[in-house]
Design an enzyme around this catalytic site. Structure first.
Site, PDB file in Angstrom:
ATOM      1  N   ASP A 129      45.145  49.194 -13.241  1.00 16.79           N
ATOM      2  CA  ASP A 129      44.350  48.924 -12.326  1.00 16.79           C
ATOM      3  C   ASP A 129      43.007  48.392 -13.128  1.00 16.79           C
ATOM      4  O   ASP A 129      43.091  48.035 -14.418  1.00 16.79           O
ATOM      5  CB  ASP A 129      42.976  50.435 -12.953  1.00 16.79           C
ATOM      6  CG  ASP A 129      42.893  51.204 -13.894  1.00 16.79           C
ATOM      7  OD1 ASP A 129      42.010  50.515 -14.485  1.00 16.79           O
ATOM      8  OD2 ASP A 129      43.602  51.834 -14.666  1.00 16.79           O
TER       9      ASP A 129
ATOM     10  N   ASP B 213      35.534  57.973 -11.783  1.00 20.25           N
ATOM     11  CA  ASP B 213      35.826  57.873 -13.280  1.00 20.25           C
ATOM     12  C   ASP B 213      34.803  58.436 -14.005  1.00 20.25           C
ATOM     13  O   ASP B 213      33.549  58.399 -14.433  1.00 20.25           O
ATOM     14  CB  ASP B 213      36.243  56.399 -13.266  1.00 20.25           C
ATOM     15  CG  ASP B 213      35.511  55.785 -14.672  1.00 20.25           C
ATOM     16  OD1 ASP B 213      36.221  57.012 -15.533  1.00 20.25           O
ATOM     17  OD2 ASP B 213      36.286  54.703 -15.412  1.00 20.25           O
TER      18      ASP B 213
ATOM     19  N   GLU C 248      34.474  59.796 -17.454  1.00 20.89           N
ATOM     20  CA  GLU C 248      34.514  60.187 -18.948  1.00 20.89           C
ATOM     21  C   GLU C 248      33.212  59.722 -20.365  1.00 20.89           C
ATOM     22  O   GLU C 248      32.045  59.902 -19.420  1.00 20.89           O
ATOM     23  CB  GLU C 248      35.590  58.664 -19.620  1.00 20.89           C
ATOM     24  CG  GLU C 248      34.646  57.512 -18.919  1.00 20.89           C
ATOM     25  CD  GLU C 248      36.132  56.068 -19.075  1.00 20.89           C
ATOM     26  OE1 GLU C 248      35.201  55.219 -20.101  1.00 20.89           O
ATOM     27  OE2 GLU C 248      36.165  56.248 -17.567  1.00 20.89           O
TER      28      GLU C 248
END
Length: 260
Positions: free
Chosen positions: A59, A148, A150
């Site tokens: 990625d 995503d 996080e």
């Protein structure tokens, strides 16, 4: 259409702003990528990377600049995820070269969104993501978009100033909106430690494919609700540009994930 999560109304706190929000909410956004904050808080791979007889992928983000995808293909990569957006005010300026370049050499690729629950609601960010590269196409080479989740890269609050219930509602709003717009559930990228800390280890999102971040030679415990992962990000450096990933399954299963 997804069924609403019973424990939290999707509108709850979807536009909650963190008290620690910086004056420029996208300062250093070029440096944020899948795992950038996980590596910071949880550490990096030590020793030899794991070896698996499974499809290898990577990625990338703005941080990698323009990627030589022919070289990536030569190194036996089979798939890639590319950062498209962050919050509702950032777009990766190299996205087109990275996303289209991966497809041109035959990689199965998808886009991902770096979540910013401190700047706007989950549904709003899902719409922004779909408009700017995160849409899914039934062409056999496009993976469903990835969310995503996080650690907060701004300030000390790792969970963006949201309670566990508010975070679950924020994720639910993103997931439902993305599914309504594309017909696909998004992949959820996270680490087990962050998921436990910020969602209370919710098991409500188990129908979304799991992209787990664990920089080690083994994965360890998964977040609640998932009996197995779909993608494992095992290192933030290696033979491929950006982060290193394994797909859990065969190439046929990888193609099936793309086809939906």
């Amino acid at each position: 259409m997804l069924t609403p999560i019973a424990h939290a109304h999707p509108s709850t706190a979807t536009d909650t702003l963190s008290a620690a929000q910086p004056s420029d909410p996208y300062a250093h956004a070029d440096e944020h990528h899948a795992g950038s904050q996980i590596a910071k808080h949880e550490g990096r791979l030590r020793g030899s990377p794991p070896k698996r007889h499974r499809p290898l992928g990577n990625d990338v983000s703005r941080w990698q600049g323009e990627v030589n995808w022919y070289l990536v293909k030569k190194k036996r990569a089979k798939f890639s995820y590319i950062k498209a957006t962050e919050g509702t005010g950032y777009r990766n300026k190299h996205f087109a070269q990275q996303y289209n370049g991966a497809a041109r050499v035959g990689l199965i690729r998808g886009a991902y969104h770096f979540a910013r629950p401190d700047v706007s609601g989950g549904g709003t960010q899902a719409k922004y993501f779909v408009r700017h590269g995160g849409n899914w196409r039934n062409d056999g080479r496009t993976l469903p978009g990835a969310l995503d989740m996080e650690y907060n890269p701004y300030g000390k609050d790792k969970c963006y100033g949201l309670s566990k219930r508010q975070m679950r509602s924020w994720i639910n709003a993103f997931v439902r909106t993305y599914a309504d717009l594309t017909g696909r559930l998004p992949v959820i990228y996270t680490s087990t430690s962050w998921w436990k800390l910020c969602t209370g280890n919710s098991g409500a999102f188990r129908k979304s494919p799991l992209w787990i971040a664990r920089y080690n030679s083994y994965i360890g415990a998964l977040p609640k609700g998932w009996s197995r992962h779909t993608i494992w990000q095992f290192s933030d450096s290696g033979s491929l540009p950006g982060d290193q990933n394994y797909f859990y399954g065969s190439m046929d299963k990888l193609r099936k994930l793309a086809r939906g």
